[in-house]
Design a protein around this motif. Sequence first.
Motif, PDB file in Angstrom:
ATOM      1  N   HIS A  76      68.212  54.385  12.520  1.00  0.00           N
ATOM      2  CA  HIS A  76      69.277  55.288  12.090  1.00  0.00           C
ATOM      3  C   HIS A  76      68.822  56.182  10.938  1.00  0.00           C
ATOM      4  O   HIS A  76      69.055  57.397  10.940  1.00  0.00           O
ATOM      5  N   LEU A  77      68.130  55.590   9.960  1.00  0.00           N
ATOM      6  CA  LEU A  77      67.695  56.345   8.785  1.00  0.00           C
ATOM      7  C   LEU A  77      66.589  57.350   9.106  1.00  0.00           C
ATOM      8  O   LEU A  77      66.409  58.332   8.389  1.00  0.00           O
ATOM      9  N   ILE A  78      65.863  57.122  10.187  1.00  0.00           N
ATOM     10  CA  ILE A  78      64.816  58.060  10.595  1.00  0.00           C
ATOM     11  C   ILE A  78      65.394  59.173  11.478  1.00  0.00           C
ATOM     12  O   ILE A  78      65.096  60.349  11.278  1.00  0.00           O
ATOM     13  N   VAL A  79      66.227  58.817  12.434  1.00  0.00           N
ATOM     14  CA  VAL A  79      66.706  59.776  13.434  1.00  0.00           C
ATOM     15  C   VAL A  79      67.892  60.608  12.946  1.00  0.00           C
ATOM     16  O   VAL A  79      67.904  61.834  13.088  1.00  0.00           O
ATOM     17  N   MET A  80      68.896  59.966  12.378  1.00  0.00           N
ATOM     18  CA  MET A  80      70.157  60.640  12.058  1.00  0.00           C
ATOM     19  C   MET A  80      70.001  61.858  11.160  1.00  0.00           C
ATOM     20  O   MET A  80      70.528  62.935  11.487  1.00  0.00           O
ATOM     21  N   PRO A  81      69.292  61.787  10.031  1.00  0.00           N
ATOM     22  CA  PRO A  81      69.218  62.975   9.176  1.00  0.00           C
ATOM     23  C   PRO A  81      68.541  64.173   9.859  1.00  0.00           C
ATOM     24  O   PRO A  81      69.007  65.314   9.717  1.00  0.00           O
ATOM     25  N   GLN A  82      67.491  63.904  10.619  1.00  0.00           N
ATOM     26  CA  GLN A  82      66.800  64.976  11.332  1.00  0.00           C
ATOM     27  C   GLN A  82      67.713  65.609  12.379  1.00  0.00           C
ATOM     28  O   GLN A  82      67.762  66.836  12.527  1.00  0.00           O
ATOM     29  N   TRP A  83      68.410  64.760  13.105  1.00  0.00           N
ATOM     30  CA  TRP A  83      69.311  65.224  14.150  1.00  0.00           C
ATOM     31  C   TRP A  83      70.412  66.086  13.542  1.00  0.00           C
ATOM     32  O   TRP A  83      70.703  67.190  14.009  1.00  0.00           O
ATOM     33  N   ARG A  84      71.054  65.580  12.490  1.00  0.00           N
ATOM     34  CA  ARG A  84      72.134  66.326  11.847  1.00  0.00           C
ATOM     35  C   ARG A  84      71.634  67.651  11.288  1.00  0.00           C
ATOM     36  O   ARG A  84      72.322  68.665  11.360  1.00  0.00           O
ATOM     37  N   PHE A  85      70.425  67.644  10.707  1.00  0.00           N
ATOM     38  CA  PHE A  85      69.886  68.872  10.138  1.00  0.00           C
ATOM     39  C   PHE A  85      69.692  69.939  11.211  1.00  0.00           C
ATOM     40  O   PHE A  85      69.924  71.119  10.976  1.00  0.00           O
ATOM     41  N   SER A 101      78.737  71.533  13.673  1.00  0.00           N
ATOM     42  CA  SER A 101      78.464  70.271  12.986  1.00  0.00           C
ATOM     43  C   SER A 101      78.529  69.125  13.988  1.00  0.00           C
ATOM     44  O   SER A 101      78.910  69.294  15.127  1.00  0.00           O
ATOM     45  N   GLY A 102      78.154  67.958  13.500  1.00  0.00           N
ATOM     46  CA  GLY A 102      78.261  66.775  14.330  1.00  0.00           C
ATOM     47  C   GLY A 102      76.998  65.963  14.378  1.00  0.00           C
ATOM     48  O   GLY A 102      75.963  66.347  13.854  1.00  0.00           O
ATOM     49  N   TRP A 103      77.106  64.862  15.025  1.00  0.00           N
ATOM     50  CA  TRP A 103      76.009  63.907  15.171  1.00  0.00           C
ATOM     51  C   TRP A 103      76.027  63.522  16.620  1.00  0.00           C
ATOM     52  O   TRP A 103      75.369  64.149  17.421  1.00  0.00           O
ATOM     53  N   PHE A 104      76.854  62.598  17.033  1.00  0.00           N
ATOM     54  CA  PHE A 104      77.006  62.336  18.468  1.00  0.00           C
ATOM     55  C   PHE A 104      77.960  63.350  19.088  1.00  0.00           C
ATOM     56  O   PHE A 104      77.696  63.935  20.118  1.00  0.00           O
ATOM     57  N   THR A 105      79.101  63.532  18.448  1.00  0.00           N
ATOM     58  CA  THR A 105      80.070  64.522  18.894  1.00  0.00           C
ATOM     59  C   THR A 105      79.809  65.791  18.108  1.00  0.00           C
ATOM     60  O   THR A 105      79.886  65.784  16.886  1.00  0.00           O
ATOM     61  N   GLN A 106      79.502  66.864  18.801  1.00  0.00           N
ATOM     62  CA  GLN A 106      79.183  68.115  18.131  1.00  0.00           C
ATOM     63  C   GLN A 106      80.305  69.117  18.355  1.00  0.00           C
ATOM     64  O   GLN A 106      80.910  69.162  19.425  1.00  0.00           O
ATOM     65  N   GLU A 107      80.567  69.900  17.311  1.00  0.00           N
ATOM     66  CA  GLU A 107      81.688  70.825  17.346  1.00  0.00           C
ATOM     67  C   GLU A 107      81.242  72.194  16.833  1.00  0.00           C
ATOM     68  O   GLU A 107      80.542  72.276  15.828  1.00  0.00           O
ATOM     69  N   ARG A 108      81.648  73.240  17.535  1.00  0.00           N
ATOM     70  CA  ARG A 108      81.474  74.613  17.075  1.00  0.00           C
ATOM     71  C   ARG A 108      82.854  75.190  16.833  1.00  0.00           C
ATOM     72  O   ARG A 108      83.742  75.044  17.666  1.00  0.00           O
TER      73      ARG A 108
END
Length: 175
Positions: A76-85, A101-108
């Motif tokens: 989580h600590l490796i993937v999540m920040p990169q994905w969110r960025f 924005s978003g992580w799993f659920t993305q919103e425009r």
Amino acid sequence: MVHTSAAGAASAASALRLRAPVNLVSRRALWYWTARAAIVWVLAVAVEVFALIELAGDRAPMVAVVAVTVLLAAAHLIVMPQWRFRVHRWEVSDTAVYTQSGWFTQERRIAPLSRIQTVDTERGPLEQLFRLSNVTVTTASAAGPLRIHGLDRVTADHLTAELTAATSARNDDAT
């Protein structure tokens, strides 16, 4: 025969199409998201280690739980920040504010400048440590405000001033 108001409405609709915004958030947001998530994971592992120490009898299942938690935390600590960025973006045009924005659920989301009611800047304690700010754009929409997280302070302050000037220059009432 095309009426001027219909052509103007079509032009406005095409100018306000939902699209990916172009600006990324601050690179410091990567470290902020990592630190914020790490706090939660450290607490979870601490509770599990405490339970392991206090547990009587066979500790093998609890050791496995702690090991799985550590592996999940690392992933989580490796993937999540990169994905969110890569996902979190924002943009202000002459006519609207765009956010993604978003992580799993993305919103425009898009908010025409004419619908903006307030523009706020927020900095929590951890965000202050990383010199980051959040900008919240409140509109007359039932969908709620647009939020841009992870901006550096200078960008957030400039954006807030820009949106305030742009919306105050309009003659409509944003309702």
